[in-house]
Design an enzyme around this catalytic site. Structure first.
Site, mmCIF file in Angstrom:
data_model
loop_
_atom_site.group_PDB
_atom_site.id
_atom_site.type_symbol
_atom_site.label_atom_id
_atom_site.label_comp_id
_atom_site.label_asym_id
_atom_site.label_seq_id
_atom_site.Cartn_x
_atom_site.Cartn_y
_atom_site.Cartn_z
ATOM 1 N N LYS A 124 13.512 -8.178 6.711
ATOM 2 C CA LYS A 124 13.125 -7.396 7.873
ATOM 3 C C LYS A 124 12.920 -8.301 9.089
ATOM 4 O O LYS A 124 13.415 -8.020 10.168
ATOM 5 C CB LYS A 124 11.810 -6.668 7.572
ATOM 6 C CG LYS A 124 11.949 -5.164 7.536
ATOM 7 C CD LYS A 124 10.687 -4.520 7.004
ATOM 8 C CE LYS A 124 9.642 -4.328 8.089
ATOM 9 N NZ LYS A 124 8.520 -3.480 7.606
ATOM 10 N N CYS A 158 2.145 -1.505 0.154
ATOM 11 C CA CYS A 158 0.969 -2.216 0.652
ATOM 12 C C CYS A 158 -0.232 -1.286 0.519
ATOM 13 O O CYS A 158 -0.085 -0.154 0.068
ATOM 14 C CB CYS A 158 1.157 -2.654 2.107
ATOM 15 S SG CYS A 158 -0.071 -3.922 2.540
ATOM 16 N N CYS A 174 -5.123 -5.146 3.491
ATOM 17 C CA CYS A 174 -3.971 -4.891 2.622
ATOM 18 C C CYS A 174 -4.299 -4.984 1.126
ATOM 19 O O CYS A 174 -3.431 -5.338 0.323
ATOM 20 C CB CYS A 174 -2.829 -5.848 2.957
ATOM 21 S SG CYS A 174 -2.258 -5.662 4.656
ATOM 22 N N CYS A 229 -2.833 -1.339 3.232
ATOM 23 C CA CYS A 229 -3.569 -1.225 4.497
ATOM 24 C C CYS A 229 -3.576 0.199 5.042
ATOM 25 O O CYS A 229 -4.512 0.602 5.727
ATOM 26 C CB CYS A 229 -3.038 -2.216 5.526
ATOM 27 S SG CYS A 229 -1.269 -2.317 5.651
HETATM 28 ZN ZN LIG Z 1 -0.582 -4.093 4.711
#
Ligand SMILES: [Zn+2]
Length: 200
Positions: free
Chosen positions: A194, A117, A127, A119
């Site tokens: 997840k 990602c 992100c 972020c």
């Molecule tokens: Zn992210």
């Protein structure tokens, strides 16, 4: 009439055959958060028992988790340098790249999953790349740099890539990029995996 469920409980081997769920250390993926520096192990205030660690501490942790039978980790990086497009994670010297290489060198059988990602790497915390007009994430530009980030992880030796940035078309983009660059056997982990876990 009684149901005769005792039949299925009477023998240890039979019980093992018919049991529903059996959790073992190899079912778990252990999250690790790497940051620059040395001798750093800082607890994350919002997640007691979870630490941000420098690479030397990460290697010690890997030794420990391997000794208790865990075989897989998922790596998150906390870089020192952030900018508008998350350049840090797009080069082969990125903190996550160096960490993957160091872990694979010392623990070749450790299964290393990487979080993908932007972020953590952008100064605005979103992100991906921001569209200046709308001030929202530019989906398709972010797909382009996500593909670059995936190649960095793959080249460093990641065993599986777990994209957490929810761009439309991310899986197709990553799959095509990995395949075109000779990483057709590198799996991508859906984040639904997840979220499906009660341990997340
Ligand atoms: Zn992210």
């Amino acid at each position: 009439m009684f149901k005769r469920l005792r039949r299925l409980r009477i023998n240890e081997n039979l019980r093992a055959l018919v049991q529903e769920t059996n959790l073992s250390p190899s079912d778990f993926i252990y999250p690790l958060f790497v940051k620059e520096g040395e001798g750093i192990k800082t607890e994350v205030a919002s997640m007691p028992g979870v630490f941000q660690m420098s690479l030397d501490e990460i290697l010690k942790e890997c030794e420990y988790i391997q000794s208790i039978g865990l075989k897989s980790i998922i790596l998150f990086a906390v870089p020192d340098v952030k900018d508008s497009v998350g350049s840090e994670c797009l080069c082969d010297e990125s903190i996550i790249s160096r960490t993957i290489k160091a872990i694979k060198e010392k623990f070749p059988t450790m299964f290393v999953v990487t979080d993908l990602c932007f972020c953590e790497y952008t100064d605005h915390g979103h992100c991906g790349i921001l569209d200046p007009k709308t001030e929202t994430v530019d989906n398709d530009k972010t797909l382009e740099i996500s593909a670059l980030q995936a190649i960095v992880h793959a080249k460093a030796g990641a065993d599986m890539i777990a994209p957490s940035g929810m761009m439309d078309g991310i899986i197709e983009t990553l799959r095509e990029t990995l395949d075109e660059n000779g990483f057709e056997n590198l799996p991508i982990m859906a984040y639904s995996t997840k979220f499906a876990s009660a341990y997340y």
